[in-house]
Scaffold this motif. Sequence first.
Motif, short mmCIF file in Angstrom:
data_model
loop_
_atom_site.label_atom_id
_atom_site.label_comp_id
_atom_site.label_asym_id
_atom_site.label_seq_id
_atom_site.Cartn_x
_atom_site.Cartn_y
_atom_site.Cartn_z
N MET A 59 68.45 53.92 96.43
CA MET A 59 67.91 53.74 95.04
C MET A 59 66.26 54.46 95.15
SD MET A 59 68.37 50.76 92.61
CE MET A 59 68.42 49.40 93.28
N ILE A 60 65.52 55.02 93.82
CA ILE A 60 65.19 55.77 93.72
C ILE A 60 63.21 54.53 93.18
CG2 ILE A 60 63.21 57.24 93.01
CD1 ILE A 60 65.69 58.86 92.72
N THR A 61 62.54 53.80 93.99
CA THR A 61 61.49 53.44 92.75
C THR A 61 59.71 54.21 92.43
OG1 THR A 61 62.32 51.58 94.61
CG2 THR A 61 60.51 51.55 92.68
N VAL A 62 59.85 53.86 91.06
CA VAL A 62 58.64 54.39 90.32
C VAL A 62 57.53 53.67 90.42
CG1 VAL A 62 57.82 56.27 88.92
CG2 VAL A 62 60.10 56.18 89.73
N GLY A 63 56.60 53.53 90.76
CA GLY A 63 55.19 53.06 90.36
C GLY A 63 54.42 53.96 89.32
N MET A 64 54.57 53.32 88.38
CA MET A 64 53.59 53.99 87.00
C MET A 64 51.91 52.97 86.85
SD MET A 64 54.47 56.23 86.06
CE MET A 64 53.17 56.99 84.74
N ASN A 65 51.19 53.47 86.87
CA ASN A 65 50.18 52.35 86.33
C ASN A 65 49.25 53.01 85.42
OD1 ASN A 65 49.54 51.62 88.74
ND2 ASN A 65 49.51 52.92 89.67
N TYR A 66 48.71 52.19 84.10
CA TYR A 66 48.57 53.10 82.91
C TYR A 66 47.94 51.40 82.71
CZ TYR A 66 53.37 54.54 82.00
OH TYR A 66 54.49 55.54 82.17
N HIS A 67 46.58 52.25 81.85
CA HIS A 67 45.51 51.51 81.44
C HIS A 67 45.18 52.17 80.06
CE1 HIS A 67 41.04 50.01 81.18
NE2 HIS A 67 42.01 49.72 82.26
N VAL A 68 45.46 51.07 79.32
CA VAL A 68 45.29 50.69 77.50
C VAL A 68 44.39 50.42 76.72
CG1 VAL A 68 46.95 49.20 75.54
CG2 VAL A 68 47.64 50.17 78.43
N ILE A 69 43.58 51.27 75.49
CA ILE A 69 43.11 51.34 74.85
C ILE A 69 42.77 49.29 74.54
CG2 ILE A 69 41.90 51.75 72.48
CD1 ILE A 69 42.99 54.65 72.63
N ASP A 70 42.10 48.49 74.85
CA ASP A 70 41.56 47.39 74.20
C ASP A 70 41.72 47.36 73.22
OD1 ASP A 70 39.19 44.87 74.95
OD2 ASP A 70 41.56 44.70 75.32
N GLY A 71 42.94 46.33 72.45
CA GLY A 71 43.47 45.98 71.86
C GLY A 71 44.98 46.89 70.98
N LYS A 72 44.82 47.17 72.24
CA LYS A 72 46.89 48.35 71.82
C LYS A 72 47.79 47.37 72.82
CE LYS A 72 45.16 52.04 69.20
NZ LYS A 72 45.84 52.66 68.39
N GLN A 73 47.68 46.19 73.77
CA GLN A 73 48.13 45.49 74.58
C GLN A 73 49.87 45.36 73.97
OE1 GLN A 73 45.21 45.43 74.10
NE2 GLN A 73 43.80 44.32 75.83
N GLU A 74 49.65 44.89 72.92
CA GLU A 74 50.52 44.18 72.16
C GLU A 74 51.67 45.77 72.06
OE1 GLU A 74 49.59 40.38 70.18
OE2 GLU A 74 50.40 41.76 68.99
N VAL A 75 50.95 46.62 70.96
CA VAL A 75 51.76 47.62 70.94
C VAL A 75 52.56 48.34 71.81
CG1 VAL A 75 51.79 49.99 69.91
CG2 VAL A 75 49.87 48.32 68.92
N PHE A 76 51.80 48.78 73.38
CA PHE A 76 52.77 49.16 73.56
C PHE A 76 53.35 48.17 74.84
CE2 PHE A 76 52.12 51.40 78.30
CZ PHE A 76 52.36 50.72 79.54
N GLU A 77 53.09 46.54 75.05
CA GLU A 77 54.23 46.26 75.56
C GLU A 77 55.93 46.21 74.69
OE1 GLU A 77 50.55 42.53 76.67
OE2 GLU A 77 52.73 42.48 75.87
#
Length: 94
Positions: free
Chosen positions: A1-19
């Motif tokens: 099993m490979i586990t990948v952790g990805m950290n993202y920082h989203v432009i404020d107001g774009k949270q719903e679009v990202f999700e």
Amino acid sequence: MITVGMNYHVIDGKQEVFEAAFNKVIAALEAAPGHDNSHLYVDINDKQSYCIVSQWNDEAAFGAFMRSDEFRAVADWGKEEILDQRPRHQIYGQ
Ligand code: HEM
């Protein structure tokens, strides 16, 4: 099993679009052989800060996902429209 952790920082107001984009990627991954599960977490102290934890039981399948046109399209869109800094990722081995 490979586990990948990805950290993202989203432009404020774009949270719903990202999700929503994450859920679209997940829907596509449901049918992908080798993908086990992926989850999206948000930092309680910074609502623009997310972490994707993605588990794969096949390294080749993970590589194929990373090279796919679909993923490239999401990543390019993400860089241009959604993220305010480059994602950082970590791959945790077996
Ligand atoms: C299950 C969902 C996802 C998984 C497993 C995933 C996985 C990854 C991985 C492993 C990388 C590192 C690639 C590398 O540095 O070689 C990456 C990069 C990236 N991802 Fe995601 N990602 C997902 C969803 C998303 C979404 C929804 C976005 C849209 C904002 C996104 C945008 C990006 C961007 C912009 C990069 C950097 C690409 C580059 O620097 O060339 N990802 N992702």
